[in-house]
Design an enzyme around this catalytic site. Sequence first.
Site, PDB file in Angstrom:
ATOM      1  N   ARG A  18       0.828  -1.219   0.000  1.00  0.00           N
ATOM      2  CA  ARG A  18       0.000   0.000   0.000  1.00  0.00           C
ATOM      3  C   ARG A  18       0.859   1.265   0.000  1.00  0.00           C
ATOM      4  O   ARG A  18       0.617   2.187  -0.788  1.00  0.00           O
ATOM      5  CB  ARG A  18      -0.954   0.008   1.190  1.00  0.00           C
ATOM      6  CG  ARG A  18      -2.063  -1.033   1.061  1.00  0.00           C
ATOM      7  CD  ARG A  18      -2.971  -1.058   2.261  1.00  0.00           C
ATOM      8  NE  ARG A  18      -2.188  -1.352   3.457  1.00  0.00           N
ATOM      9  CZ  ARG A  18      -2.564  -1.053   4.695  1.00  0.00           C
ATOM     10  NH1 ARG A  18      -3.702  -0.447   4.917  1.00  0.00           N
ATOM     11  NH2 ARG A  18      -1.799  -1.368   5.712  1.00  0.00           N
ATOM     12  N   ASN A  36      -6.156  -2.989   1.906  1.00  0.00           N
ATOM     13  CA  ASN A  36      -6.063  -4.438   2.065  1.00  0.00           C
ATOM     14  C   ASN A  36      -7.470  -5.018   2.133  1.00  0.00           C
ATOM     15  O   ASN A  36      -8.367  -4.405   2.702  1.00  0.00           O
ATOM     16  CB  ASN A  36      -5.308  -4.800   3.342  1.00  0.00           C
ATOM     17  CG  ASN A  36      -3.826  -4.595   3.225  1.00  0.00           C
ATOM     18  OD1 ASN A  36      -3.272  -4.521   2.139  1.00  0.00           O
ATOM     19  ND2 ASN A  36      -3.160  -4.485   4.366  1.00  0.00           N
TER      20      ASN A  36
END
Length: 89
Positions: A18, A36
């Site tokens: 990320r 996620n």
Amino acid sequence: MKHLNIRVSGRVQGVFFRASAKEQADQLDVRGFVRNEPNGDVYLEAEAEEEKLKLFLEWCAHGPKRASVKSTRVEESDLKSFISFEVRR
């Protein structure tokens, strides 16, 4: 401008995917978000000009060093006019 929904599978959580996606997006002026998923995937929505999205997708196909991407699924969707790219929890 195009909007893409991107789902990345493999070893993509716990490897700074990320944070690295945000760095890439900021460099390419891609807007949207990354998060996620409970099943271990990473989900992204991205908006930019087609050439920038192509480069971003190429990065998503391998991710950061410690990632092991097995598949990347992409679908085009309606523009949402994101202002920036953010990491969502």
